[in-house]
Design a protein around this motif. Structure first.
Motif, PDB file in Angstrom:
ATOM      1  N   ILE A  33       0.837  -1.209   0.000  1.00  0.00           N
ATOM      2  CA  ILE A  33       0.000   0.000   0.000  1.00  0.00           C
ATOM      3  C   ILE A  33       0.867   1.253   0.000  1.00  0.00           C
ATOM      4  N   SER A  34       1.909   1.256   0.845  1.00  0.00           N
ATOM      5  CA  SER A  34       2.782   2.428   0.939  1.00  0.00           C
ATOM      6  C   SER A  34       3.482   2.704  -0.388  1.00  0.00           C
ATOM      7  N   LEU A  35       4.013   1.648  -1.015  1.00  0.00           N
ATOM      8  CA  LEU A  35       4.728   1.833  -2.275  1.00  0.00           C
ATOM      9  C   LEU A  35       3.782   2.140  -3.430  1.00  0.00           C
ATOM     10  N   LEU A  36       2.547   1.621  -3.376  1.00  0.00           N
ATOM     11  CA  LEU A  36       1.563   1.973  -4.399  1.00  0.00           C
ATOM     12  C   LEU A  36       1.250   3.465  -4.345  1.00  0.00           C
ATOM     13  N   ILE A  37       1.043   3.970  -3.119  1.00  0.00           N
ATOM     14  CA  ILE A  37       0.758   5.406  -2.963  1.00  0.00           C
ATOM     15  C   ILE A  37       1.974   6.226  -3.386  1.00  0.00           C
ATOM     16  N   LEU A  38       3.149   5.800  -2.913  1.00  0.00           N
ATOM     17  CA  LEU A  38       4.372   6.536  -3.236  1.00  0.00           C
ATOM     18  C   LEU A  38       4.673   6.489  -4.729  1.00  0.00           C
ATOM     19  N   GLY A  39       4.579   5.294  -5.323  1.00  0.00           N
ATOM     20  CA  GLY A  39       4.865   5.155  -6.747  1.00  0.00           C
ATOM     21  C   GLY A  39       3.882   5.934  -7.613  1.00  0.00           C
ATOM     22  N   SER A  40       2.602   5.889  -7.243  1.00  0.00           N
ATOM     23  CA  SER A  40       1.597   6.644  -7.991  1.00  0.00           C
ATOM     24  C   SER A  40       1.863   8.141  -7.897  1.00  0.00           C
ATOM     25  N   TRP A 172       5.566  21.210  -4.144  1.00  0.00           N
ATOM     26  CA  TRP A 172       4.679  20.339  -3.380  1.00  0.00           C
ATOM     27  C   TRP A 172       4.802  18.884  -3.805  1.00  0.00           C
ATOM     28  N   GLY A 173       5.090  18.635  -5.060  1.00  0.00           N
ATOM     29  CA  GLY A 173       5.293  17.258  -5.506  1.00  0.00           C
ATOM     30  C   GLY A 173       6.499  16.636  -4.827  1.00  0.00           C
ATOM     31  N   SER A 174       7.601  17.371  -4.757  1.00  0.00           N
ATOM     32  CA  SER A 174       8.811  16.862  -4.099  1.00  0.00           C
ATOM     33  C   SER A 174       8.571  16.640  -2.613  1.00  0.00           C
ATOM     34  N   LEU A 175       7.876  17.577  -1.962  1.00  0.00           N
ATOM     35  CA  LEU A 175       7.580  17.426  -0.524  1.00  0.00           C
ATOM     36  C   LEU A 175       6.692  16.211  -0.272  1.00  0.00           C
ATOM     37  N   THR A 176       5.714  16.006  -1.154  1.00  0.00           N
ATOM     38  CA  THR A 176       4.812  14.857  -0.991  1.00  0.00           C
ATOM     39  C   THR A 176       5.567  13.540  -1.090  1.00  0.00           C
ATOM     40  N   ILE A 177       6.491  13.456  -2.038  1.00  0.00           N
ATOM     41  CA  ILE A 177       7.290  12.230  -2.206  1.00  0.00           C
ATOM     42  C   ILE A 177       8.112  11.962  -0.952  1.00  0.00           C
ATOM     43  N   VAL A 178       8.742  13.007  -0.400  1.00  0.00           N
ATOM     44  CA  VAL A 178       9.561  12.841   0.809  1.00  0.00           C
ATOM     45  C   VAL A 178       8.709  12.400   1.986  1.00  0.00           C
ATOM     46  N   VAL A 179       7.553  13.052   2.174  1.00  0.00           N
ATOM     47  CA  VAL A 179       6.672  12.726   3.313  1.00  0.00           C
ATOM     48  C   VAL A 179       6.174  11.292   3.209  1.00  0.00           C
ATOM     49  N   LEU A 180       5.744  10.875   2.019  1.00  0.00           N
ATOM     50  CA  LEU A 180       5.250   9.509   1.851  1.00  0.00           C
ATOM     51  C   LEU A 180       6.363   8.481   2.055  1.00  0.00           C
ATOM     52  N   GLY A 181       7.581   8.805   1.620  1.00  0.00           N
ATOM     53  CA  GLY A 181       8.706   7.897   1.834  1.00  0.00           C
ATOM     54  C   GLY A 181       8.995   7.698   3.309  1.00  0.00           C
ATOM     55  N   VAL A 182       9.014   8.790   4.078  1.00  0.00           N
ATOM     56  CA  VAL A 182       9.257   8.707   5.527  1.00  0.00           C
ATOM     57  C   VAL A 182       8.121   7.946   6.206  1.00  0.00           C
ATOM     58  N   ALA A 183       6.884   8.242   5.797  1.00  0.00           N
ATOM     59  CA  ALA A 183       5.732   7.560   6.390  1.00  0.00           C
ATOM     60  C   ALA A 183       5.786   6.058   6.140  1.00  0.00           C
ATOM     61  N   ALA A 184       6.204   5.669   4.940  1.00  0.00           N
ATOM     62  CA  ALA A 184       6.301   4.246   4.615  1.00  0.00           C
ATOM     63  C   ALA A 184       7.313   3.551   5.520  1.00  0.00           C
ATOM     64  N   ILE A 185       8.453   4.190   5.761  1.00  0.00           N
ATOM     65  CA  ILE A 185       9.477   3.598   6.627  1.00  0.00           C
ATOM     66  C   ILE A 185       8.945   3.374   8.027  1.00  0.00           C
ATOM     67  N   ILE A 239       1.772  -1.355 -10.371  1.00  0.00           N
ATOM     68  CA  ILE A 239       1.975  -0.021 -10.942  1.00  0.00           C
ATOM     69  C   ILE A 239       2.336  -0.119 -12.423  1.00  0.00           C
ATOM     70  N   ASN A 240       3.191  -1.074 -12.770  1.00  0.00           N
ATOM     71  CA  ASN A 240       3.608  -1.238 -14.164  1.00  0.00           C
ATOM     72  C   ASN A 240       2.403  -1.561 -15.058  1.00  0.00           C
ATOM     73  N   PHE A 241       1.604  -2.514 -14.633  1.00  0.00           N
ATOM     74  CA  PHE A 241       0.423  -2.901 -15.420  1.00  0.00           C
ATOM     75  C   PHE A 241      -0.570  -1.737 -15.514  1.00  0.00           C
ATOM     76  N   SER A 242      -0.817  -1.063 -14.389  1.00  0.00           N
ATOM     77  CA  SER A 242      -1.794   0.027 -14.370  1.00  0.00           C
ATOM     78  C   SER A 242      -1.330   1.204 -15.217  1.00  0.00           C
ATOM     79  N   TYR A 243      -0.044   1.549 -15.118  1.00  0.00           N
ATOM     80  CA  TYR A 243       0.461   2.717 -15.850  1.00  0.00           C
ATOM     81  C   TYR A 243       0.483   2.455 -17.353  1.00  0.00           C
TER      82      TYR A 243
END
Length: 295
Positions: A33-40, A172-185, A239-243
């Protein structure tokens, strides 16, 4: 480290995953779930930046000239324009060429413009591009001051809003990626900590019997890496199939919208997510074990 010890580490890691199947499934699910959100989010930000960059690269300034500007003045103006800060290219468009371009844009209905050939009302102009979109407004202001200029157009108002929008999207895109990465950890660390907590007595006994921190830590680290890799692999496949499905639909239904379709770029993102899943599992295990190794 001999082969028997390595086998022990892997055997214990696999046993732990099977013994704590529900917790293992929860860990893998959290990673997916975390990587799906982060990857998307990463792909969304990449495509927004790509579309914004495409729009920015198409921005140009059109300088309409007065009718009394002669050829000598035109040559002098072209040289002056080249020295305006930020200007990368200058193209002169004669009134005849402008009329031809206008007829081409009308297609089959170009006959309605046939009367303009005798008395062409279109002005001569210069088509100008800058080294970056952010320089367009200032360059336009400088061009308006040149002698012989009737009007300067570059989409005033719209361009400024576009530049402001793309600026904030990048931030905001860069900040979102960082926040989601930290949250996933931290999500993975919390989930794996539950697994470690369930075996705290086992860890304590091993420590009291003289086991080193490395000996205790390695099976858990391998467990985290396995879970992280499994979750990352599933997330990457989804993600690969969906994208790819999204790309095919956009090409058919909205051909005027260009999305990132470079295979190298896409696989770099997917490879990064797979590696991130592996790293998250290892880091989550390391964070979770710190407390229980202090016996």
């Amino acid at each position: 480290m001999n082969l028997n010890v390595i086998r022990y580490y892997f055997r214990e890691a696999v046993r732990s995953i099977i013994r704590n199947s529900w917790l293992s499934a929860a860990s893998v699910g959290t990673i997916i779930i975390s990587l799906l959100i982060l990857g998307s989010t990463v792909l969304l930000v990449m495509n927004v930046r790509y579309v914004a960059s495409s729009v920015e690269s198409s921005l140009e300034i059109t300088v309409f000239l007065k009718d009394d500007v002669d050829e000598q003045s035109l040559a002098r103006m072209e040289e002056q324009i080249k020295f305006v800060p930020g200007v990368s290219s200058v193209e002169f468009i004669s009134k005849e060429q402008a009329l031809a371009d206008l007829k081409e844009s009308f297609g089959d209905k170009a006959d309605i413009l046939s009367g303009l050939e005798q008395d062409n009302p279109l002005p001569n102009s210069f088509r100008i591009k800058t080294t970056s979109a952010g320089l367009v407004p200032e360059a336009a202001r400088q061009l308006e001051k040149l002698d012989g200029v009737e009007q300067v157009r570059y989409g005033q108002g719209v361009v400024e809003k576009l530049l402001s929008l793309t600026h904030w999207v990048r931030i905001w895109g860069s900040l979102t990626i960082v926040v989601l990465g930290v949250a996933a950890i931290f999500l993975i660390a919390t989930t794996i900590r539950m697994s470690v907590f369930a075996r705290r007595r086992e860890i304590g006994i091993m420590k009291m019997l003289g086991a080193t921190n490395l000996f205790v830590r390695m099976p858990f680290m391998l467990e985290g890496m396995m879970l992280g890799s499994a979750g990352g692999l599933v997330a990457v496949l989804i993600i690969n199939f969906s994208y790819l499905s999204l790309l095919n639909k956009v090409i058919v239904t909205l051909p005027f919208i260009r999305l990132v379709d470079d295979p190298v770029t896409i696989y770099q993102v997917l490879g990064g997510l797979l590696g991130l899943g592996f790293a998250i599992g290892a880091l989550g295990s390391a964070i979770s074990l710190r407390r229980f190794l202090k016996v």
